[in-house]
Design an enzyme around this catalytic site. Structure first.
Site, mmCIF file in Angstrom:
data_model
loop_
_atom_site.group_PDB
_atom_site.id
_atom_site.type_symbol
_atom_site.label_atom_id
_atom_site.label_comp_id
_atom_site.label_asym_id
_atom_site.label_seq_id
_atom_site.Cartn_x
_atom_site.Cartn_y
_atom_site.Cartn_z
ATOM 1 N N ASP A 207 0.949 -1.201 0.053
ATOM 2 C CA ASP A 207 0.003 -0.078 -0.318
ATOM 3 C C ASP A 207 0.652 1.260 0.136
ATOM 4 O OD1 ASP A 207 -1.985 2.048 0.520
ATOM 5 O OD2 ASP A 207 -2.257 1.255 2.746
ATOM 6 N N ASP B 258 -3.788 3.868 2.469
ATOM 7 C CA ASP B 258 -5.209 3.785 2.837
ATOM 8 C C ASP B 258 -5.638 2.352 3.345
ATOM 9 O OD1 ASP B 258 -5.068 2.638 0.374
ATOM 10 O OD2 ASP B 258 -6.357 3.858 -0.589
ATOM 11 N N ASP C 78 -1.847 -1.151 -3.996
ATOM 12 C CA ASP C 78 -1.916 -0.484 -4.974
ATOM 13 C C ASP C 78 -0.864 -0.611 -6.149
ATOM 14 O OD1 ASP C 78 -0.134 1.345 -4.065
ATOM 15 O OD2 ASP C 78 -1.711 2.059 -2.845
ATOM 16 N N ASP D 279 -5.372 -10.166 -15.766
ATOM 17 C CA ASP D 279 -6.767 -10.825 -15.562
ATOM 18 C C ASP D 279 -7.931 -10.453 -15.894
ATOM 19 O OD1 ASP D 279 -8.317 -12.643 -14.162
ATOM 20 O OD2 ASP D 279 -7.146 -12.401 -12.248
ATOM 21 N N ASP E 126 -10.264 -15.684 -16.957
ATOM 22 C CA ASP E 126 -11.254 -15.944 -15.809
ATOM 23 C C ASP E 126 -12.371 -16.831 -16.345
ATOM 24 O OD1 ASP E 126 -11.755 -15.375 -13.079
ATOM 25 O OD2 ASP E 126 -13.831 -14.726 -13.834
ATOM 26 N N GLU F 64 -8.456 -20.193 -16.995
ATOM 27 C CA GLU F 64 -8.779 -20.543 -15.764
ATOM 28 C C GLU F 64 -10.104 -21.615 -16.233
ATOM 29 O OE1 GLU F 64 -10.925 -19.756 -11.509
ATOM 30 O OE2 GLU F 64 -11.463 -18.643 -13.114
ATOM 31 N N HIS G 168 -5.861 -17.079 -5.290
ATOM 32 C CA HIS G 168 -6.782 -16.272 -4.435
ATOM 33 C C HIS G 168 -8.167 -16.883 -4.251
ATOM 34 C CE1 HIS G 168 -8.062 -15.787 -8.623
ATOM 35 N NE2 HIS G 168 -9.161 -15.237 -8.237
ATOM 36 N N ASP G 169 -8.147 -18.020 -4.577
ATOM 37 C CA ASP G 169 -9.409 -18.670 -4.326
ATOM 38 C C ASP G 169 -9.292 -19.846 -3.604
ATOM 39 O OD1 ASP G 169 -11.006 -17.104 -6.100
ATOM 40 O OD2 ASP G 169 -10.746 -18.304 -7.667
HETATM 41 C C1 GLC Z 1 -12.751 -16.842 -10.777
HETATM 42 C C2 GLC Z 1 -11.900 -16.230 -9.906
HETATM 43 C C3 GLC Z 1 -12.718 -16.008 -8.859
HETATM 44 C C4 GLC Z 1 -13.967 -15.320 -8.974
HETATM 45 C C5 GLC Z 1 -14.836 -15.972 -10.087
HETATM 46 C C6 GLC Z 1 -15.895 -15.100 -10.928
HETATM 47 O O1 GLC Z 1 -13.003 -18.211 -10.476
HETATM 48 O O2 GLC Z 1 -10.701 -16.681 -9.858
HETATM 49 O O3 GLC Z 1 -12.010 -15.339 -7.842
HETATM 50 O O4 GLC Z 1 -14.914 -15.328 -7.865
HETATM 51 O O5 GLC Z 1 -14.034 -16.321 -11.112
HETATM 52 O O6 GLC Z 1 -15.298 -14.019 -11.542
HETATM 53 CA CA CA Z 2 -3.304 2.133 -1.371
#
Ligand code: GLC
Ligand code: CA
Length: 525
Positions: free
Chosen positions: A23, A27, A31, A100, A202, A261, A321-322
């Site tokens: 950051d 905040d 970023d 992404d 995605d 993905e 991240h999932d």
């Molecule tokens: C993908 C992303 C996930 C998101 C989903 C809907 O699986 O990795 O984080 O919630 O798509 O966009």
């Molecule tokens: Ca920031």
């Protein structure tokens, strides 16, 4: 041999969740300038590309995966100038940028959707999947949303339902509409024009739905979504020609790359999307979801290699991240040994390694103790069965100082309490740390093309304790030994003299003793 280095095949790709990396303006939210400030760290770490989770304007129902403008930068992350600076500073360090692209759905705040809701006559109406109710007022078919409930949301003003695979704030686009298709292909062109080299797509295999909107057949399962066979809302054949068009655009850009993905797809199905006139790569979830056993990892990797056609290149990942971070799933407490073996596997198996920020210091998930602490909406919906994805999205642990050096302000998610010990500064000063282990292995990988693009030959077909495999390229033969077990063991080496180049010293013949969780790499003399 070095000249043949192709970043997305031979390099390491590092995923950044921008909200949580660094950051710069205090905040509490990471970023773009924060990332730019850390480029020297990333270069020194030995990564070749950064995949940035979405940085576009978003109301953040799904934390960036609900996009309100495909060609803008969300002000909380910075400006377009900040982005351009990140790209050019990264280029100076031979680091590529992968964006992404979330093209299956938009945010319900996207101007296209707002217009689409206005009336059936609005030119944007057909950009989304609107259908009239059945005669009894029920939704048009039985499709469910993966994030809970029906996939259909009723709009009383229009008297129609729109379809959403994820949250109701993420309406799915109508990819059969030619203007949607063109608008989306323009998104690729726009970012390539900004100096981006690659894209992570995605849930791309759900862009198309059955043209007749047939009901999915039933099957057994716990959640409503799992009680259907997803025959008609996923993996429709119309995806293949579209991948060809995307590839054509990428091929006009030297080094252009796309990794997909897949959603709800087996290894074999995922592999069908990779290769000539298709994607460069896709994610193999079966590998990432393995429990800790050498045979599991070996089998799923080999299945992946065998499924891919020529011209496609595998990749391997264990965290994103999932999902719960690999170190949280595999390690006991703060013990580092399995995290070392896991990283060594990613860096030595055939396939591009994808590393999730903080994986290099063994970051663990933050605990989610109360429903009221949860930010990720699916965690609230499915609590306590499933606590959502906040756990793996906590701030990067840079230092032992305030908020782990992530921000002076209260971070948007709490920092893991282990940051006082587990942080970059500490590990950089400890010779046996995970961080320095990662760095030296990444450097070795960079100097040994066989570790990047060599053939893969398993020497232990039915491993229970350690994996032994060769990576070979031209004259080079490397032998990798990964002990997954807490027991000592002995490896029988192929004939010849083997020089240790990682994890041990000296020249070995015939056999070699392995300590618990030891990682050794040898080179044939
Ligand atoms: C993908 C992303 C996930 C998101 C989903 C809907 O699986 O990795 O984080 O919630 O798509 O966009
Ligand atoms: Ca920031």
């Amino acid at each position: 041999m070095k000249n043949d280095f192709l970043w997305w095949r031979d390099g390491i790709i590092y995923q950044i969740y921008p909200r949580s990396f660094a950051d710069s303006n205090n905040d509490g939210i990471g970023d773009l300038p924060g990332i730019t400030n850390k480029l020297d760290y990333l270069q020194d770490l030995g990564v070749d590309a950064l995949w940035l989770s979405p940085i576009y304007p978003s109301p953040d129902v799904d934390y960036g995966y609900d996009v309100a403008d495909y060609t803008g930068i969300d002000p909380k992350f910075g400006t377009m100038e900040d982005f351009e600076k990140l790209v050019s500073e990264a280029k100076k360090r031979d680091i590529h940028i992968v964006l992404d692209l979330v093209l299956n759905h938009t945010s319900d705040q996207h101007p296209w959707f707002i217009q689409s809701k206005e009336s059936e006559e609005n030119p944007y109406h057909d950009w989304y999947l609107w259908l009239y109710p059945k005669s009894d007022g029920e939704p048009p078919n039985n499709w469910a949303a993966i994030f809970g409930g029906s996939g259909w949301e009723y709009d009383p003003q229009l008297g129609q339902y729109y379809y959403h695979m994820f949250y109701k704030e993420q309406p799915d686009l109508n990819w059969r509409n030619a203007e949607v298709r063109q608008a989306m292909l323009d998104v690729f062109r726009f970012w390539l024009g900004k100096g981006v080299d690659g894209f992570r797509l995605d849930v791309f295999n759900v862009y198309f739905k059955d043209a007749a909107f047939r009901d999915n057949p039933p099957k057994m399962g716990i959640r409503a979504f799992d009680r259907q066979k997803h025959l008609y809302d996923c993996s429709q054949p119309e995806m293949y020609p579209l991948l060809g068009e995307i590839r054509e655009i990428l091929d006009q850009h030297p080094g252009g790359y796309a990794v997909g993905e897949t959603f709800n797809a087996s290894t074999a199905q995922t592999a069908t999307y990779c290769g000539k006139d298709k994607l460069h790569a896709a994610f193999n979830f079966e590998f990432a979801e393995n429990r800790w056993h050498p045979k599991r990892f070996l089998d799923s990797a080999q299945k992946w290699y065998a499924s891919l056609e020529e011209g496609a290149w595998p990749n391997n990942f264990l965290s994103n991240h999932d999902m719960i971070r690999a170190a949280s799933r595999y390690c006991f407490g703060e013990d580092e040994r399995r995290a070392k073996v896991a990283l060594a596997m990613l860096l030595t198996f055939k396939g591009t390694p994808f590393i999730y920020y903080g994986e290099e210091i063994g970051m663990r998930d933050i605990p989610i103790r109360r429903k009221s602490d949860i930010l990720d909406p699916i965690g609230k919906t499915f609590w306590p069965l499933y606590k959502g994805r906040d756990g793996c999205r906590a701030p990067m642990q840079w230092t032992g100082g305030k908020n782990a050096g992530f921000s002076d302000a209260k971070p948007w998610l709490p920092v893991n309490k282990n940051y006082t010990q587990r942080n970059v500064v500490n590990q950089a000063a400890q010779p046996d740390s995970l961080l320095l282990f990662f760095k030296s292995l990444a450097a070795l990988r960079k100097s040994e093309p066989a570790l990047q693009r060599g053939d893969f030959n398993a020497l232990t077909p039915d491993p229970h304790t350690f994996l032994a495999f060769e990576r070979t390229l031209g004259e080079d033969r490397l032998l990798v030994l990964l002990n997954f077990s807490s027991r000592e063991d002995q490896a029988h080496l192929p004939e010849g003299k083997w020089q240790a180049i990682f994890g041990s010293e000296g020249v070995f013949e015939n056999k070699l003793d392995l300590a618990p969780y030891q990682v050794i790499i040898l080179k044939r003399q």
